[in-house]
Design an enzyme around this catalytic site. Structure first.
Site, PDB file in Angstrom:
ATOM      1  N   CYS A 115       0.951  -1.124  -0.167  1.00 25.46           N
ATOM      2  CA  CYS A 115      -0.025   0.139   0.199  1.00 25.46           C
ATOM      3  C   CYS A 115       1.111   1.438   0.007  1.00 25.46           C
ATOM      4  O   CYS A 115       0.736   2.373  -0.601  1.00 25.46           O
ATOM      5  CB  CYS A 115      -0.931  -0.216   1.195  1.00 25.46           C
ATOM      6  SG  CYS A 115      -2.216   1.375   1.190  1.00 25.46           S
ATOM      7  N   CYS A 116       1.937   1.341   0.752  1.00 25.11           N
ATOM      8  CA  CYS A 116       2.627   2.337   0.979  1.00 25.11           C
ATOM      9  C   CYS A 116       3.463   2.472  -0.230  1.00 25.11           C
ATOM     10  O   CYS A 116       3.796   3.695  -0.881  1.00 25.11           O
ATOM     11  CB  CYS A 116       3.866   2.278   2.128  1.00 25.11           C
ATOM     12  SG  CYS A 116       3.316   2.429   3.566  1.00 25.11           S
ATOM     13  N   CYS A 198      -1.118   8.143   7.065  1.00 25.36           N
ATOM     14  CA  CYS A 198      -2.773   8.029   6.636  1.00 25.36           C
ATOM     15  C   CYS A 198      -3.643   7.636   7.849  1.00 25.36           C
ATOM     16  O   CYS A 198      -3.120   7.048   8.886  1.00 25.36           O
ATOM     17  CB  CYS A 198      -2.629   6.849   5.624  1.00 25.36           C
ATOM     18  SG  CYS A 198      -1.651   7.267   4.054  1.00 25.36           S
ATOM     19  N   CYS A 224       7.894   4.138   5.723  1.00 20.39           N
ATOM     20  CA  CYS A 224       6.681   3.975   4.743  1.00 20.39           C
ATOM     21  C   CYS A 224       7.311   3.345   3.453  1.00 20.39           C
ATOM     22  O   CYS A 224       6.795   2.762   2.560  1.00 20.39           O
ATOM     23  CB  CYS A 224       6.218   5.347   4.306  1.00 20.39           C
ATOM     24  SG  CYS A 224       7.196   6.475   3.552  1.00 20.39           S
TER      25      CYS A 224
END
Length: 234
Positions: A115-116, A198, A224
């Site tokens: 996702c990062c 986030c 991240c």
């Protein structure tokens, strides 16, 4: 000269500088080929203020992952106006990126790293290349985490130079600068969010704990990927 050699040269020539003098020097050295990366998080105002003092048109890259707190977006707008920044560039994943790799928007639940990479690393890598940047500035500091304890002033990464003007600053010095410049705080900081990413992966930090312990809580993840995967993101 290659990036590693240039790091040595920059360290020899500018290693005694920090803050505004260093940012001014780097803006001159790299001209339009340098940008500052900012999350507009809890400590971001200081570095942005220093950059604005060096030159209001210092390019600023802001990665909007699509999953940021609304408070962060409003804080960004407040700081841009307050500091008079004139070149803030928002970057992020494209619609095609998301349709291919995170169609349901829940990738963060399945794989933090993926996702990062999708929402931060790939967009930044793409932006650095598209803008033809030779260098970029980060707000990392040695005190923030054990993984950053040996952070140098200059780094070589993927053929570019990374500049860390606040590497040697401690928490007290940051606080002094916030007060001296009367800088606004991120609205979530007072509620215990000391390192803000986030909303899907950020929690409050326990009193006295590592400021970054609220990021990806419950996992071994500490970064991240922006500072560990750039150049390998495509």
């Amino acid at each position: 000269m290659d990036a590693s050699t240039r790091v040595k040269d920059l360290t020899n020539r500018y290693g005694a500088l920090e803050g505004v003098p260093l940012l001014s020097a780097m803006h001159g050295v790299f001209g339009g080929r340098i940008a500052l990366l900012s999350s507009f998080g809890a400590e971001s105002a200081v570095l942005l203020a220093l950059a604005a003092e060096a030159t209001p048109d210092f390019p600023v890259l802001f990665v909007n992952t699509g999953k940021l707190f609304g408070e962060t977006l409003r804080y960004r707008d407040q700081l841009v106006k307050r500091l008079g920044l004139t070149d803030v560039r928002e970057i992020g994943p494209t619609a095609d990126d998301l349709a291919t790799a995170d169609k349901d928007g829940m990738l963060f639940k399945r794989d933090f790293d993926a996702c990062c990479r999708l929402r931060k690393t790939v967009p930044l890598d793409r932006a650095l290349a598209a803008a033809g940047l030779d260098a970029w500035v980060t707000g990392r500091k040695r005190f923030q985490a054990a993984t950053r304890a040996a952070l140098p002033l200059f780094e070589a990464e993927a053929g570019r130079i990374k500049v860390n003007p606040l590497a040697n600053w401690d928490k007290d010095r940051l606080e002094e600068e916030f007060i001296r410049r009367d800088l606004p705080r991120h609205p979530l900081e007072a509620d215990g969010f000391l390192s803000i990413g986030c909303y899907t992966c950020t929690e409050r930090v326990a009193p006295g704990a590592d400021p970054r312990s609220g990021r990806w809580a419950g996992s071994a993840k500490t970064e991240c990927g922006i500072h560990t995967m750039i150049g390998n993101a495509r």
